[in-house]
Write a protein that holds these residues in place. Structure first.
Motif, PDB file in Angstrom:
ATOM      1  N   ASN A  59      63.496  49.719  32.227  1.00  0.00           N
ATOM      2  CA  ASN A  59      64.729  49.204  31.638  1.00  0.00           C
ATOM      3  C   ASN A  59      65.185  47.868  32.227  1.00  0.00           C
ATOM      4  O   ASN A  59      66.346  47.509  32.147  1.00  0.00           O
ATOM      5  CB  ASN A  59      65.827  50.264  31.838  1.00  0.00           C
ATOM      6  N   GLY A  98      64.550  44.735  31.361  1.00  0.00           N
ATOM      7  CA  GLY A  98      64.681  43.558  30.502  1.00  0.00           C
ATOM      8  C   GLY A  98      63.772  42.434  30.945  1.00  0.00           C
ATOM      9  O   GLY A  98      62.662  42.651  31.438  1.00  0.00           O
ATOM     10  N   ALA A  99      64.269  41.180  30.823  1.00  0.00           N
ATOM     11  CA  ALA A  99      63.455  39.998  31.103  1.00  0.00           C
ATOM     12  C   ALA A  99      62.977  39.953  32.554  1.00  0.00           C
ATOM     13  O   ALA A  99      62.013  39.277  32.863  1.00  0.00           O
ATOM     14  CB  ALA A  99      64.265  38.743  30.802  1.00  0.00           C
ATOM     15  N   ALA A 117      62.171  42.696  34.492  1.00  0.00           N
ATOM     16  CA  ALA A 117      61.640  44.007  34.907  1.00  0.00           C
ATOM     17  C   ALA A 117      60.624  43.863  36.030  1.00  0.00           C
ATOM     18  O   ALA A 117      60.534  44.706  36.910  1.00  0.00           O
ATOM     19  CB  ALA A 117      61.004  44.714  33.719  1.00  0.00           C
ATOM     20  N   HIS A 121      72.449  35.807  31.810  1.00  0.00           N
ATOM     21  CA  HIS A 121      71.697  37.044  31.614  1.00  0.00           C
ATOM     22  C   HIS A 121      72.052  37.711  30.292  1.00  0.00           C
ATOM     23  O   HIS A 121      71.180  38.001  29.474  1.00  0.00           O
ATOM     24  CB  HIS A 121      71.927  38.015  32.777  1.00  0.00           C
ATOM     25  N   TYR A 154      69.018  36.647  28.202  1.00  0.00           N
ATOM     26  CA  TYR A 154      67.879  37.454  28.666  1.00  0.00           C
ATOM     27  C   TYR A 154      67.969  38.945  28.385  1.00  0.00           C
ATOM     28  O   TYR A 154      66.941  39.611  28.313  1.00  0.00           O
ATOM     29  CB  TYR A 154      67.708  37.273  30.184  1.00  0.00           C
ATOM     30  N   ALA A 155      69.168  39.492  28.296  1.00  0.00           N
ATOM     31  CA  ALA A 155      69.289  40.956  28.179  1.00  0.00           C
ATOM     32  C   ALA A 155      68.543  41.448  26.946  1.00  0.00           C
ATOM     33  O   ALA A 155      68.529  40.785  25.903  1.00  0.00           O
ATOM     34  CB  ALA A 155      70.763  41.343  28.105  1.00  0.00           C
ATOM     35  N   PRO A 156      67.898  42.611  27.036  1.00  0.00           N
ATOM     36  CA  PRO A 156      67.136  43.130  25.899  1.00  0.00           C
ATOM     37  C   PRO A 156      68.023  43.503  24.711  1.00  0.00           C
ATOM     38  O   PRO A 156      67.541  43.594  23.585  1.00  0.00           O
ATOM     39  CB  PRO A 156      66.425  44.362  26.477  1.00  0.00           C
ATOM     40  N   LYS A 195      72.027  42.608  22.877  1.00  0.00           N
ATOM     41  CA  LYS A 195      73.219  41.736  22.948  1.00  0.00           C
ATOM     42  C   LYS A 195      74.461  42.628  23.003  1.00  0.00           C
ATOM     43  O   LYS A 195      74.738  43.370  22.052  1.00  0.00           O
ATOM     44  CB  LYS A 195      73.294  40.814  21.719  1.00  0.00           C
TER      45      LYS A 195
END
Ligand code: GDS
Length: 264
Positions: free
Chosen positions: A17, A19-20, A22, A162, A166-168, A170
């Motif tokens: 979990n 995201g960018a 990990a 972030h 970047y967050a998976p 929005k």
């Protein structure tokens, strides 16, 4: 606004979990592999990457060289933070916080480490006697703006950058919260720069240098995708004037290019 997530009683690390980032983020500190850092022949060894925080160290050293301080020669070693170089034993030895930039001062008989970008700037400014007033209100003003920058960067990078870029997923609440704070910080700088040529007064200092690497990247539209448009950068006229002035400094131009990377 709704959320289906109910936090468990005790948080557990879910590796899938991240995201960018990990591959980068862990909830623990310390090294993950054994590797020594390379060492060159110059007085300063800089272990970094050309991100806003990384640029602070190389711009400062290039500014010093531009002023004619040949004792500020340095070796720049690339630390690839997406490949985990910041978690090698050699890097953790010089920065237990595993973040770039970190530096080793080898100019005297005993080498020593300096980590945290603000500490690196202060160390070099004091050593060479430039870009940091030595006493009184001018020094207090410079340090106030320097610590303001270092203290506010997590809201801009870890918060706004972030969640906006970047967050998976929005998350409106998170983007609103950090866009508001980032705009507030730009307005703080804009108001100050309306009344003063530089942040700490009439002279360029390490407070400008530190703030410029973050604000300049965002103002020019070189960080976080469409952030310059999203945050209405055109509203910050005085920040724009100041960014343009600092952009033109030869040491800044060179320091930005060392180990260059996309503004993170
Ligand atoms: N306070 C330190 C300083 O000023 O020196 C911050 C240094 C720092 O943030 N370094 C970054 C780094 O080495 C590269 S600058 N990251 C490796 C890692 O995290 O493992 N910083 C906020 C701040 O300056 O306080 C950021 O937002 C940086 N972003 C800007 S790039 C991070 C995440 O998930 O957000 N783990 C990765 C992105 C990141 O580091």
């Amino acid at each position: 606004m709704s959320s289906e997530y109910v936090p468990p009683k005790v948080w557990k690390w879910d590796k899938a979990n991240g995201g960018a980032f990990a591959s980068v983020n862990r909830p623990v500190a310390g090294p993950t592999s054994e590797r020594e850092l390379p060492v060159g022949k110059h007085p300063f060894q800089v272990y970094s990457l050309g991100t806003p925080n990384g640029q602070k160290a190389t711009i400062m050293l290039e500014e010093l060289l531009q002023l004619g301080f040949s004792e500020a020669e340095y070796d720049a070693w690339l630390i690839k933070i997406f490949e985990g170089d910041q978690f090698t034993s050699g890097f953790v030895d010089i920065n237990p916080n595993s973040k770039i930039p970190a530096m080793v001062d080898r100019s005297g008989p005993e080498p020593f480490r300096v980590f945290e970008s603000g500490a690196i700037l202060m160390h070099l400014a004091e050593k060479f006697g430039v870009f940091l007033p030595t006493s009184g209100p001018a020094r207090a003003e410079c340090l106030s703006w320097l610590f303001w920058q270092v203290g506010s960067a997590p809201f801009i990078g870890g918060g706004f950058g972030h969640f906006y870029n970047y967050a998976p997923i929005k998350i409106e609440y998170a983007i609103d919260r950090y866009a508001m704070e980032t705009k507030r910080l730009f307005d703080v700088a804009n108001r100050r720069l309306a009344e003063s040529r530089y942040l700490a007064g009439d002279e360029y200092t390490i407070a400008d240098l530190a703030t410029y690497t973050w604000f300049g990247n965002i103002y020019r539209g070189e960080a976080y995708g469409e952030a310059a448009t999203f945050l209405s950068m055109h509203e910050y006229e005085h920040v724009g004037r100041w960014v343009g002035e600092i952009d033109a400094r030869p040491g800044v131009l060179r320091g930005r290019l060392v180990n260059s990377s996309k503004g993170l």
